[in-house]
Design a protein around this motif. Sequence first.
Motif, short mmCIF file in Angstrom:
data_model
loop_
_atom_site.label_atom_id
_atom_site.label_comp_id
_atom_site.label_asym_id
_atom_site.label_seq_id
_atom_site.Cartn_x
_atom_site.Cartn_y
_atom_site.Cartn_z
N GLU A 21 -31.88 12.23 9.69
CA GLU A 21 -30.90 12.96 10.50
C GLU A 21 -31.61 14.12 11.20
N ALA A 22 -32.51 14.80 10.46
CA ALA A 22 -33.19 15.98 11.02
C ALA A 22 -34.27 15.58 12.00
N ALA A 55 -28.13 17.39 8.98
CA ALA A 55 -29.14 17.27 7.94
C ALA A 55 -29.02 18.40 6.94
N ALA A 72 -31.11 12.55 5.01
CA ALA A 72 -31.19 13.91 5.57
C ALA A 72 -32.44 14.04 6.44
N GLN A 82 -30.13 18.79 13.25
CA GLN A 82 -30.50 19.54 12.04
C GLN A 82 -29.27 20.07 11.31
#
Lengths: 313, 451
Positions: free
Chosen positions: A271-272, A281, A268, A278
Amino acid sequence: MRRVSKAPRRFTRTEARSARAASGFLLPFLALFLLCFIAPIAYALYESLLKVERTGPLGLGGETKQVWAGLSNYAHALEDDRFTAGFGRVLLFGAVQIPLMIAFATALALLLDAASARWVGFFRTAFFLPYGVPGVIASILWGFLYVPGISPLVEMADSMGWDVDFLGRGAVLWSIANIVTWQFTGYNMLVLIAQLKAVPGELYEAARIDGANAWQVARHIKLPLIRPALVLTTVFSLIGTLQLFAEPKVLKPLSNSIDSGYTPNLAAYNEAFTSNNQHIAAAEAVLLALVACVLSFGFLRLVGRRGKDGDNG
Amino acid sequence: MSDTARNRNTWMTGTPRRAVLGGAAAAAAGFALAGCGSDDDGGGEPKDRKKGEKITLTFWSWVPGIDKPVALWNSKNPEVRVKVEKVSAVDGAQYAKMHAAIKAGNPPDLGQIEYPVVPSFLVDNGLLDLTKYGVAEHKDMFIGWQWQQSAFGKAVYAVPQASGPMGLFIRQDLFDKWGIEPPTTWDEYEAAATAIRKRGAWIETFSATNGNRFAGLAWQAGARWFGTEGDTWTVSIDDEPTRKVADYWYDLARRKLIKTIPDRQNAWYKDVQTGSIASWLGASWGDALLVGNAPKTAGKWRVVPMPQWKKGDASYANWGGSTTAVFAKTKYPKDALAFAIWLNTDPESIKLLIENGYGTPGAKQGYTTSQLDVHKDFFGGQAYSKVFDEASKGVDTSWKWGPATDTLYQRLGDAFTAAIGDGSDFRSVLKKVQGETIADLKEKGLKVKAG
């Protein structure tokens, strides 16, 4: 918040007044709870249901709009085998590391509880100290002990002809487990000791009169009585395991065996902050929270039921 | 360790494991900090500075010693003060911070952004098209291919600062001792690797997580990972030249002729200090790195050109390098651009930047190559910057970066990690990353197809 009364009768005036007073006292807590806890979760949920749409040549310098995505971010997360593999990894980690750590913490707690008064304070503090070291620092410390060429441990093993690779593909998860165990055993031990201290002395006296030895006292009195603390520490550890982040993040550059989705939290995060997605995420964070929720309550129900079958635990 | 990670970490694991939803709350808090994702892009037109008005521009950068040229600018331009804010360059933390600031609507005026990452900011509408403000008239002051790195269509989004032409750092003393000639082709390199292995040392490590260096190796072999056709991105990571490179390194790794530890990490530094690794395929900014981390090997190193696929070729590649970009939200685009141009073309500024080791200047003039030989003694008196200067001329300039390079590096790193772990060949990596990259760009809402 309204007071719910069990009996179907009207409030008396004083009761109504005290209910109003109570809700007045509750307001500050509620406001903070909503602002710091519920609002971020709601925002994460909201973000996880949107996606970005881009127009313009090559998507460069055109319009970007946030549009409704339904559950597509969740689908994307669940289709990402890195993300799901990360879940499998932390569950395996938990299945091995949590029982070991809790058993270890229980053993230490019982030993310190049974020991004569000398040095107990010192050992209690010594075992608890690693918990005062932030996870990042602990990982850096252990990292130095794992990296070949720097680590005295690897060097020692080498000189004995063993080829150890703490950061290798098969070993690195257990190297992380070792860091976590080192950090949290003392903390869990302290929670257990606190509950042991609350056991009334009469029980021990009665046991002694009945001729129970120390082992029987531990087995039949102490262990059943610290059950709630054991449940609590296990649930905390379960949640902590699902949220593993700092250790793999710090060890990642040192090892060629940790990928960017090694644990769900790391996935996560990347991903962000690496991929700048975002919304995905947020979906991954919500999934992680759901799994933590289900596992924790599942565990609580499991032990709760067992407790009722046995004694009145 | 990036600051963001550290802060989020205290949220997540540094506290007793409290709340079931802690993870989501913490993650969400991370986003909450990134503002509420306002979608308007800029709104009001930037205004010009009134005559005599005093302004301050903020500039995010991580170049060592960047404050020196900035201080010089401030002494010469009291009306346009530039304030440097240092950002962490570990693990892409600086870009996370920039993206978050763009989302929150409060980015700085200027920022240092590496060539490969420029497009990912365009996807965010984060950078200003400088053509409106007369950037084109400065075009001839810069090396052509570096200019092209941040030019898309007719628009130009950043001013070149420095590049990292690649070269081969070798431990000349060990090569001499073992009677090995510095390799000029990849075949010779393989032979050298075998010979060095026989001596118990290694020629190099292939680091799984080094996507940017692998991109450089593919670039040299003639690969073109990204391109554009009309309004569509084309992705061709799994092309013939890249396969050739992947096969080559897989073969070396399979036969255990190279190490596979991460480079520029403690274990690697130790190997470099002890001569256990005898060479490094690096870039022009790597000199400072070796000097700083293996001081006891001073005088024993030399720089030779990167090995070629065909004897006598002069095809090179680039690893790293930065631009000075102007963010879309700046109120004073003209002044910001003026500073960016001055910083990267003024001889005094370049001199200060070189002294602190920022790579190979993107400007054509304003310095001499010999000025770049900052660590001459470490290289036994060799005028080593000539090698990088030559390499710079042999970089194929048609290479373009795609709009999600950070993600691409991560994908490459993950796939190489898996391949090295289970021994599968590196072609599988290319196939996997090709598919994933196309999916990633689609996910970003872009038009994309296999090239």
